[in-house]
Design an enzyme around this catalytic site. Sequence first.
Site, short mmCIF file in Angstrom:
data_model
loop_
_atom_site.label_atom_id
_atom_site.label_comp_id
_atom_site.label_asym_id
_atom_site.label_seq_id
_atom_site.Cartn_x
_atom_site.Cartn_y
_atom_site.Cartn_z
N GLY A 31 1.04 -1.07 -0.14
CA GLY A 31 0.08 0.46 -0.02
C GLY A 31 0.48 1.12 0.16
O GLY A 31 1.89 1.49 -0.49
N LEU A 33 0.51 3.80 -1.89
CA LEU A 33 1.08 4.02 -3.73
C LEU A 33 1.24 4.83 -3.64
O LEU A 33 0.84 6.10 -3.17
CB LEU A 33 -0.12 3.56 -4.26
CG LEU A 33 -0.41 1.35 -3.63
CD1 LEU A 33 -2.04 1.24 -5.04
CD2 LEU A 33 0.90 0.66 -3.53
N HIS A 34 2.31 4.87 -4.75
CA HIS A 34 3.21 6.18 -5.55
C HIS A 34 2.81 6.07 -6.76
O HIS A 34 3.02 4.86 -7.22
CB HIS A 34 4.23 7.29 -4.68
CG HIS A 34 5.25 5.65 -4.90
ND1 HIS A 34 6.07 5.26 -5.58
CD2 HIS A 34 5.74 5.23 -3.45
CE1 HIS A 34 6.83 4.04 -5.58
NE2 HIS A 34 6.69 4.04 -4.04
N GLY A 36 5.22 5.30 -8.11
CA GLY A 36 5.99 3.67 -8.63
C GLY A 36 5.15 2.95 -9.17
O GLY A 36 5.52 2.03 -9.60
N HIS A 37 4.44 2.76 -7.96
CA HIS A 37 3.32 0.95 -7.65
C HIS A 37 3.24 1.56 -9.19
O HIS A 37 1.97 0.12 -10.14
CB HIS A 37 2.66 1.24 -6.76
CG HIS A 37 3.07 1.25 -5.36
ND1 HIS A 37 3.83 2.23 -4.80
CD2 HIS A 37 3.88 -0.23 -4.71
CE1 HIS A 37 4.22 2.08 -3.13
NE2 HIS A 37 4.70 0.51 -4.25
N ASP A 151 13.85 -1.84 -5.28
CA ASP A 151 14.77 -3.02 -4.74
C ASP A 151 15.86 -3.74 -4.98
O ASP A 151 14.57 -4.85 -4.91
CB ASP A 151 13.28 -3.46 -3.48
CG ASP A 151 14.55 -4.36 -2.20
OD1 ASP A 151 15.18 -4.53 -2.61
OD2 ASP A 151 13.27 -4.29 -1.12
N SER A 186 9.73 6.50 -3.20
CA SER A 186 9.39 5.80 -1.94
C SER A 186 7.81 6.40 -0.98
O SER A 186 7.76 7.39 -0.69
CB SER A 186 10.86 5.81 -1.57
OG SER A 186 10.33 5.11 0.20
N SER A 187 8.19 5.31 -0.89
CA SER A 187 6.73 5.51 0.52
C SER A 187 7.02 5.76 1.39
O SER A 187 6.68 7.63 2.15
CB SER A 187 5.84 4.19 0.34
OG SER A 187 5.63 3.83 0.10
#
Length: 300
Positions: A31, A33-34, A36-37, A151, A186-187
Amino acid sequence: MEFFTNRKDLKSHLSALRSQGKSVGFVPTMGALHEGHGKLLEVAKSQNEVTVLSIFVNPKQFAPNEDLARYPRTLDSDMELARRLGCGVVFCPTVDEMYPQPFLTQVRVDPKMGGVLCGQYRAGHFDGVCTVVLLLLNLVSPNRAYFGLKDFQQFSIIQKIVSDLGHPSEVVGVPTVRGKGGLALSSRNRFLSESEFEKALCIPRALAAAFHLFEKGEKQISLIFEAAQKELMLGGVEPQYFEMRDASNLELLSGQMESKAVLAIAAYVGSTRLIDNVVLAHEEPYVSAALDLVRKATNV
Ligand code: PAF
C-alpha cells in the site's frame, strides 16, 4: 474493480477468470501507493488481460526494532489509484487471513543473498518477504508478477526462489520511477523535510556519476566507486552500505568489472532510511533506466 479480503473468494474468482483463458498479472504491494507502484500496474496491465493488486503490510518482514505501526496506510487513495489505472482485482487481507494461526511455515533465504546489503541490517527481512510473496503467488497463480527494481536485492532474491522452487510465475523487474532531482520514489519520501529532501539528492547524483564513468568505458571498480562516493561526501550523506555487487548473484565485486554489476546504497537522511541503486550493464531495461537517472540527477 473487484475487492477481496478473503483468500478463498479471491482464489475462486481468479480460477473462474483463468478458466476463461485470461492471463493474470500480479502486483504485490504494502500500500501507500505512489507513481512507482502506478508504473508496476501499468506494465502489468499492458502485458496481461487481468491485473491483480495486493495491499498487505506484512508484519513478517519487519524486524522487532522496526516500526511496523509507522508504516503509512492510505487505503482510500490506494483504491483510487488502482481504479484509475484499470486494475481488475484488489486483494486486501488482514494479518489473520494471511497467516491463520498456528502458522508454522517460513521461507529461509540463504545468507549469501539474504544476509548481505539490506539483509545485514534487517534481520529476517527477506525471509519474511519471501514467505509472503510465495504465499501470494500461490493464492493468485499469476502468469507474471511485477517487482520494482528500486529494491534490486528483493527482486533478485524473489527471482531466485521462484526459480529454485519451480514456481510457474514469471518474475518481471520494472525500472525505478524517479522524481525531482532523480530521487527514487518511495513511500518513505513523505517523511523527508525540505532540507532532507535536498540532501537526499546526492544519492541519485552519486549513482549517476558511477554510470557516467561506466558508460565512458571505465572498468576499474575502485575508480567508478570513488567517483560516486565523492558525490555522497559533497552532499553530506553517510551511507549505511554502499557496495558494488554482481547483479546476478549479489556477490561482492572488486578489481575489473567483468559481469553485470549493481551499485547499491542504503542511507539514513534524518530518520528516514532510503535505498537506491544503478545497474551497470549494456542491456535493457538497465541502460534506459540509468539514462533516466542521469538526466534527472544532473538537471537540478
Ligand atoms: O516491496 C514491497 O512492497 C514488499 O516487500 C512486498 C514485495 C509487497 C512483500 O510484502
